[in-house]
Scaffold this motif. Structure first.
Motif, PDB file in Angstrom:
ATOM      1  N   LYS A   1      47.860  72.502  44.340  1.00 58.02           N
ATOM      2  CA  LYS A   1      48.389  72.800  45.666  1.00 58.02           C
ATOM      3  C   LYS A   1      47.235  72.930  46.663  1.00 58.02           C
ATOM      4  O   LYS A   1      46.216  73.545  46.368  1.00 58.02           O
TER       5      LYS A   1
ATOM      6  N   TYR B   1      41.132  72.050  50.247  1.00 61.94           N
ATOM      7  CA  TYR B   1      41.550  70.689  50.607  1.00 61.94           C
ATOM      8  C   TYR B   1      40.372  69.727  50.759  1.00 61.94           C
ATOM      9  O   TYR B   1      40.469  68.562  50.378  1.00 61.94           O
TER      10      TYR B   1
ATOM     11  N   VAL C   1      38.765  63.159  45.000  1.00 62.88           N
ATOM     12  CA  VAL C   1      39.638  61.980  44.946  1.00 62.88           C
ATOM     13  C   VAL C   1      38.841  60.722  45.254  1.00 62.88           C
ATOM     14  O   VAL C   1      38.904  59.728  44.521  1.00 62.88           O
TER      15      VAL C   1
ATOM     16  N   LYS D   1      56.754  59.792  54.484  1.00 60.15           N
ATOM     17  CA  LYS D   1      56.685  59.669  53.026  1.00 60.15           C
ATOM     18  C   LYS D   1      57.147  58.277  52.591  1.00 60.15           C
ATOM     19  O   LYS D   1      56.521  57.635  51.745  1.00 60.15           O
TER      20      LYS D   1
ATOM     21  N   ASP E   1      48.378  57.779  44.741  1.00 58.94           N
ATOM     22  CA  ASP E   1      48.580  58.395  43.425  1.00 58.94           C
ATOM     23  C   ASP E   1      47.485  59.404  43.099  1.00 58.94           C
ATOM     24  O   ASP E   1      47.772  60.530  42.698  1.00 58.94           O
ATOM     25  N   LYS E   2      46.240  58.998  43.277  1.00 64.78           N
ATOM     26  CA  LYS E   2      45.110  59.872  42.925  1.00 64.78           C
ATOM     27  C   LYS E   2      45.085  61.118  43.802  1.00 64.78           C
ATOM     28  O   LYS E   2      44.744  62.204  43.336  1.00 64.78           O
ATOM     29  N   ALA E   3      45.425  60.973  45.075  1.00 63.48           N
ATOM     30  CA  ALA E   3      45.369  62.092  46.025  1.00 63.48           C
ATOM     31  C   ALA E   3      46.666  62.905  46.039  1.00 63.48           C
ATOM     32  O   ALA E   3      46.760  63.884  46.780  1.00 63.48           O
ATOM     33  N   ASP E   4      47.667  62.504  45.255  1.00 53.50           N
ATOM     34  CA  ASP E   4      48.959  63.201  45.211  1.00 53.50           C
ATOM     35  C   ASP E   4      49.565  63.358  46.607  1.00 53.50           C
ATOM     36  O   ASP E   4      50.159  64.383  46.936  1.00 53.50           O
TER      37      ASP E   4
ATOM     38  N   GLU F   1      53.352  64.076  46.787  1.00 53.60           N
ATOM     39  CA  GLU F   1      53.631  65.443  46.338  1.00 53.60           C
ATOM     40  C   GLU F   1      53.247  66.459  47.418  1.00 53.60           C
ATOM     41  O   GLU F   1      53.999  67.390  47.698  1.00 53.60           O
ATOM     42  N   HIS F   2      52.078  66.264  48.029  1.00 53.93           N
ATOM     43  CA  HIS F   2      51.641  67.192  49.076  1.00 53.93           C
ATOM     44  C   HIS F   2      52.575  67.139  50.286  1.00 53.93           C
ATOM     45  O   HIS F   2      52.835  68.163  50.915  1.00 53.93           O
TER      46      HIS F   2
ATOM     47  N   SER G   1      55.739  66.549  50.088  1.00 52.35           N
ATOM     48  CA  SER G   1      56.942  67.272  49.655  1.00 52.35           C
ATOM     49  C   SER G   1      56.746  68.783  49.748  1.00 52.35           C
ATOM     50  O   SER G   1      57.699  69.526  49.981  1.00 52.35           O
ATOM     51  N   GLU G   2      55.526  69.243  49.556  1.00 46.43           N
ATOM     52  CA  GLU G   2      55.226  70.678  49.617  1.00 46.43           C
ATOM     53  C   GLU G   2      55.316  71.238  51.033  1.00 46.43           C
ATOM     54  O   GLU G   2      55.427  72.442  51.211  1.00 46.43           O
TER      55      GLU G   2
END
Length: 130
Positions: A2, A8, A15, A72, A90-93, A96-97, A99-100
């Motif tokens: 997270k 960050y 990454v 997104k 993909d590598k940096a997600d 997902e980030h 979505s958070e």
């Protein structure tokens, strides 16, 4: 992992360094995402950031949330068009980030800074585009 105010930048640097180390089956380095591609992703992020920064409440409204959702989708589309962008996302997600963020103003601003850090480290470690 997270994102937070203290990590960050380190995550973004890792990454980019990990992407630079990747090699194909024959041992040749896989080109990292181009500066122009990553800057386009940042520009899409910054467009929303400008509105979020001026938002009075800590909770984002449905219009801004819709734009984040569309962002997104655009990132997924760009990943489908370009393998270098896919590797970065993909590598940096990144998805997902995003979505958070949910409806949290500060979390979106943090995501924006993360994107800026990715661009900065790409330029710092990547130099000129291959």
């Amino acid at each position: 992992m997270k994102l937070d105010e203290t990590n960050y930048g380190d995550i973004a640097e890792k990454v980019i360094l990990d992407l630079k180390k990747e090699v194909n089956k024959s041992g040749k380095p896989i080109p990292i995402v181009t500066t122009s591609k990553i800057r386009n992703l940042l520009a899409m992020t910054a467009d929303i950031q400008n509105d979020v920064r001026g938002w009075k409440s800590e909770k984002l409204n449905s219009e801004i949330l819709g734009r984040i959702n569309y962002l997104k989708i655009r990132f997924a589309y760009e990943a489908g068009r370009d393998p270098g962008v896919k590797r970065l996302i993909d590598k940096a997600d990144i998805l997902e980030h995003l979505s958070e963020v949910k409806n949290n103003k500060q979390q979106y601003l943090l995501f924006s800074r993360y994107m800026e850090a990715l661009v900065a480290y790409r330029k710092f470690y990547g130099g000129r585009d291959e």
